[in-house]
Design a protein around this motif. Sequence first.
Motif, PDB file in Angstrom:
ATOM      1  N   ARG A  91      14.032  -0.671  -7.745  1.00  0.00           N
ATOM      2  CA  ARG A  91      14.181  -1.705  -6.299  1.00  0.00           C
ATOM      3  C   ARG A  91      15.743  -1.218  -6.037  1.00  0.00           C
ATOM      4  NH1 ARG A  91       9.792  -2.366  -3.700  1.00  0.00           N
ATOM      5  NH2 ARG A  91       8.145  -1.761  -4.221  1.00  0.00           N
ATOM      6  N   ARG A 127       0.643 -11.405   1.917  1.00  0.00           N
ATOM      7  CA  ARG A 127       1.598 -10.241   3.048  1.00  0.00           C
ATOM      8  C   ARG A 127       1.384 -10.278   4.180  1.00  0.00           C
ATOM      9  NH1 ARG A 127       3.609  -4.815  -0.940  1.00  0.00           N
ATOM     10  NH2 ARG A 127       3.921  -6.552  -2.725  1.00  0.00           N
ATOM     11  N   ARG A 144       0.868 -12.357 -11.493  1.00  0.00           N
ATOM     12  CA  ARG A 144       1.850 -10.928 -11.258  1.00  0.00           C
ATOM     13  C   ARG A 144       2.970 -11.657 -11.808  1.00  0.00           C
ATOM     14  NH1 ARG A 144       0.803  -5.398  -7.822  1.00  0.00           N
ATOM     15  NH2 ARG A 144      -1.253  -6.020  -7.960  1.00  0.00           N
ATOM     16  N   PHE A 163       6.637 -12.401   0.768  1.00  0.00           N
ATOM     17  CA  PHE A 163       5.963 -10.815   0.403  1.00  0.00           C
ATOM     18  C   PHE A 163       6.056 -11.056  -1.304  1.00  0.00           C
ATOM     19  CE2 PHE A 163       6.980  -6.372  -0.553  1.00  0.00           C
ATOM     20  CZ  PHE A 163       6.665  -5.754   0.752  1.00  0.00           C
ATOM     21  N   ARG A 164       6.580 -11.138  -2.248  1.00  0.00           N
ATOM     22  CA  ARG A 164       6.592 -11.408  -2.834  1.00  0.00           C
ATOM     23  C   ARG A 164       6.455 -12.299  -3.899  1.00  0.00           C
ATOM     24  NH1 ARG A 164       6.102  -6.677  -5.703  1.00  0.00           N
ATOM     25  NH2 ARG A 164       7.184  -5.112  -4.676  1.00  0.00           N
ATOM     26  N   THR A 165       5.648 -12.824  -4.497  1.00  0.00           N
ATOM     27  CA  THR A 165       4.935 -13.634  -5.195  1.00  0.00           C
ATOM     28  C   THR A 165       5.004 -13.553  -6.831  1.00  0.00           C
ATOM     29  OG1 THR A 165       3.285 -14.382  -3.982  1.00  0.00           O
ATOM     30  CG2 THR A 165       5.230 -15.051  -3.464  1.00  0.00           C
ATOM     31  N   ARG A 168      14.872  -5.281 -11.622  1.00  0.00           N
ATOM     32  CA  ARG A 168      14.097  -4.081 -11.539  1.00  0.00           C
ATOM     33  C   ARG A 168      14.767  -3.058 -11.127  1.00  0.00           C
ATOM     34  NH1 ARG A 168       7.829  -3.980  -8.476  1.00  0.00           N
ATOM     35  NH2 ARG A 168       7.507  -1.689  -7.894  1.00  0.00           N
ATOM     36  N   GLU A 173       5.472  -2.198   2.092  1.00  0.00           N
ATOM     37  CA  GLU A 173       3.827  -1.799   1.989  1.00  0.00           C
ATOM     38  C   GLU A 173       3.095  -2.751   1.974  1.00  0.00           C
ATOM     39  OE1 GLU A 173       2.916  -0.628  -2.011  1.00  0.00           O
ATOM     40  OE2 GLU A 173       0.931  -1.394  -1.798  1.00  0.00           O
ATOM     41  N   LEU A 174       2.130  -3.214   2.867  1.00  0.00           N
ATOM     42  CA  LEU A 174       1.032  -3.540   2.704  1.00  0.00           C
ATOM     43  C   LEU A 174       0.071  -3.951   2.358  1.00  0.00           C
ATOM     44  CD1 LEU A 174       0.953  -4.156   7.445  1.00  0.00           C
ATOM     45  CD2 LEU A 174       2.296  -5.587   5.204  1.00  0.00           C
ATOM     46  N   PHE A 177      -1.203 -14.623  -5.726  1.00  0.00           N
ATOM     47  CA  PHE A 177      -1.125 -13.928  -4.233  1.00  0.00           C
ATOM     48  C   PHE A 177      -2.643 -13.974  -4.510  1.00  0.00           C
ATOM     49  CE2 PHE A 177      -1.039  -9.433  -5.370  1.00  0.00           C
ATOM     50  CZ  PHE A 177       0.145  -9.779  -6.186  1.00  0.00           C
ATOM     51  N   GLN A 220      -5.237 -11.314  -2.440  1.00  0.00           N
ATOM     52  CA  GLN A 220      -5.567  -9.859  -2.112  1.00  0.00           C
ATOM     53  C   GLN A 220      -7.179  -9.918  -1.432  1.00  0.00           C
ATOM     54  OE1 GLN A 220      -5.116  -8.232  -6.803  1.00  0.00           O
ATOM     55  NE2 GLN A 220      -3.255  -6.501  -5.070  1.00  0.00           N
ATOM     56  N   GLY A 249      -2.827  -7.471   0.569  1.00  0.00           N
ATOM     57  CA  GLY A 249      -2.955  -8.631   0.065  1.00  0.00           C
ATOM     58  C   GLY A 249      -3.001  -9.219   1.448  1.00  0.00           C
ATOM     59  N   GLU A 306       6.151 -11.191 -11.468  1.00  0.00           N
ATOM     60  CA  GLU A 306       7.245 -10.331 -11.217  1.00  0.00           C
ATOM     61  C   GLU A 306       8.149 -10.400 -11.291  1.00  0.00           C
ATOM     62  OE1 GLU A 306       6.240  -7.548  -9.125  1.00  0.00           O
ATOM     63  OE2 GLU A 306       4.538  -8.354  -8.353  1.00  0.00           O
TER      64      GLU A 306
HETATM   65  P1  ATP Z   1       4.656  -2.653  -5.542  1.00  0.00           P
HETATM   66  O1  ATP Z   1       5.392  -1.603  -5.285  1.00  0.00           O
HETATM   67  O2  ATP Z   1       4.663  -3.992  -4.192  1.00  0.00           O
HETATM   68  O3  ATP Z   1       5.143  -3.889  -6.832  1.00  0.00           O
HETATM   69  P2  ATP Z   1       1.421  -2.830  -5.642  1.00  0.00           P
HETATM   70  O4  ATP Z   1       1.747  -1.373  -4.972  1.00  0.00           O
HETATM   71  O5  ATP Z   1       1.846  -3.116  -7.106  1.00  0.00           O
HETATM   72  O6  ATP Z   1       2.828  -3.545  -5.218  1.00  0.00           O
HETATM   73  P3  ATP Z   1      -1.198  -2.857  -5.350  1.00  0.00           P
HETATM   74  O7  ATP Z   1      -1.453  -2.936  -6.964  1.00  0.00           O
HETATM   75  O8  ATP Z   1      -1.559  -1.807  -4.870  1.00  0.00           O
HETATM   76  O9  ATP Z   1       0.438  -3.154  -4.919  1.00  0.00           O
HETATM   77  O10 ATP Z   1      -1.410  -4.569  -4.526  1.00  0.00           O
HETATM   78  C1  ATP Z   1      -2.221  -3.932  -3.170  1.00  0.00           C
HETATM   79  C2  ATP Z   1      -1.503  -5.311  -2.085  1.00  0.00           C
HETATM   80  O11 ATP Z   1      -1.540  -6.227  -3.008  1.00  0.00           O
HETATM   81  C3  ATP Z   1      -0.064  -4.760  -2.183  1.00  0.00           C
HETATM   82  O12 ATP Z   1      -0.009  -3.751  -1.153  1.00  0.00           O
HETATM   83  C4  ATP Z   1       0.070  -5.934  -1.181  1.00  0.00           C
HETATM   84  O13 ATP Z   1      -0.118  -6.260  -0.311  1.00  0.00           O
HETATM   85  C5  ATP Z   1       0.093  -6.758  -2.531  1.00  0.00           C
HETATM   86  N1  ATP Z   1       0.338  -7.617  -3.791  1.00  0.00           N
HETATM   87  C6  ATP Z   1       0.975  -6.874  -5.018  1.00  0.00           C
HETATM   88  N2  ATP Z   1       1.647  -7.084  -5.295  1.00  0.00           N
HETATM   89  C7  ATP Z   1       1.919  -8.382  -4.687  1.00  0.00           C
HETATM   90  C8  ATP Z   1       2.981  -9.621  -4.838  1.00  0.00           C
HETATM   91  N3  ATP Z   1       3.857  -9.908  -6.367  1.00  0.00           N
HETATM   92  N4  ATP Z   1       2.760 -10.852  -3.193  1.00  0.00           N
HETATM   93  C9  ATP Z   1       2.445 -11.171  -3.241  1.00  0.00           C
HETATM   94  N5  ATP Z   1       1.503  -9.347  -2.607  1.00  0.00           N
HETATM   95  C10 ATP Z   1       1.633  -8.506  -3.760  1.00  0.00           C
END
Ligand code: ATP
Length: 449
Positions: free
Chosen positions: A109, A317, A186, A196-198, A106, A270-271, A201, A203, A314, A188
């Motif tokens: 990142r 997370r 997602r 942290f990123r899966t 990505r 980010e949380l 997940f 929300q 999340g 990803e």
């Molecule tokens: P990023 O920029 O890190 O991809 P985002 O800003 O798109 O994330 P949001 O769409 O604002 O994330 O999602 C709200 C919350 O959902 C995030 O703050 C995070 O805690 C959680 N979250 C988002 N994507 C993921 C993921 N792939 N795995 C785990 N938690 C996630």
Amino acid sequence: MSEAPAPAVSDLFDKVVNLCKRRGFVFPSAEIYGGFRSTYDYGPVGVLLLRNVKDAWWRSMVQLRHDIVGLDAAILSPPAVWEASGHLKNFTDPLVDCKVCRERFRLDRLDDPEVCPNCGSKHSFTEARQFNLMFKTYAGPVEGAGAEVYLRPETAQGMFTNFKNVLETSRKRPPFGIAQIGKSFRNEITTGNFVFRTREFEQMEMEYFVPPDESPRWYEYWCAERLAWYHDLGIPEHMLRLRAHDEDELSHYSIGTSDVEFLFPWGWDELEGIANRTDYDLTQHASHSGERLEYFDQAAGVRYVPHVIEPAAGATRTAMAFLMAAYDEEAVAREGQGQGEVRTVLRFHHRIAPYKVAVLPLSKKPELSAPANDVLAQLQPHYMCDYDETQAIGRRYRRQDELGTPFCVTIDFDTLDDQAVTVRDRDTMAQDRVPMAGLLDHLRARLDA
Ligand code: ATP
């Protein structure tokens, strides 16, 4: 899709990941088949931790308020929802391929967008292309056009599509909110840093509908409320911050976003995002569906489309952040056999701790199991308890420290004479002799404080 290599991680990160596996918090999913790397399973202790995180959020968002109601919307939804929300067009991340090693990344990142972090090649990336993160599948027995559905990439849209239903049935009026906890998916480009990123997940999101001119005030209100929630549940102030997005970071629907960030071992990340989504979502769904998604304020005689403030967190997370913040090691200065050893202890807030109490008979002998079972029966209706009757007591305390259990209750041979038990405190390791009859009150005074 291939995965990027794991990023450099600190000691704390490895320790927490190892502890999660060793003590049954989190397992890599499909591990017996070599693992899947983009999803994780929550084990016997992890499922309690995750549930406590979600319960604490629901309690503060729904139970303790009169202006927010709950919802549990479907995960599968038709393309029309995602067309209207803008996700089909905009829910993308920039994807680049390394032409040398063929890894995918990505772009936004990468530490250095010129250098491949996998093979070190310079200027080896393809042009970035926008990769849509939504998972598509088919509903019913026919694959193909007309049968496509999407797994939701966020829970929010369920709140917007049900805005009218909730308004008509709940007797709420702006300012009011709809809250939901649930799975999101997602695809990803790269996953990593443990949970942290899966790609799958959980929300915890809330859409707060307000009169348009009140939106700046409510945005500030929710930023402060959400930051305080983490702090009140034991995350120290120096590990938390609120960061406002720069103009060029804002999502297509937002005129203001702030992230609650946690100091992870790799730095601030980010949380939760708190966004001022204006009337974007309701207006989009109104024009695509043909429904009127408005509020008529009878007293003032005005009709308007409410603006939305959204705190989106999340759960998985956040559970990881609680684990990282709670992890501690200290030299044991007491407790006989363990003296001089380093003990690992998860200093969870009581509300977050998976088990609240562990019941530990000193020996497996039936004369101790009987009173131990009485103690368990006394406590179980009120608290999640663990029960463990094997190994030396010192080792059992260490195990409970690693699970973050606030109190251990030990039943010994003196219990048979004095009808009292020993209550051991996780943080201080202090031990109190407490009559069995008063045990529940003793624990309540400490756990429910
Ligand atoms: P990023 O920029 O890190 O991809 P985002 O800003 O798109 O994330 P949001 O769409 O604002 O994330 O999602 C709200 C919350 O959902 C995030 O703050 C995070 O805690 C959680 N979250 C988002 N994507 C993921 C993921 N792939 N795995 C785990 N938690 C996630």
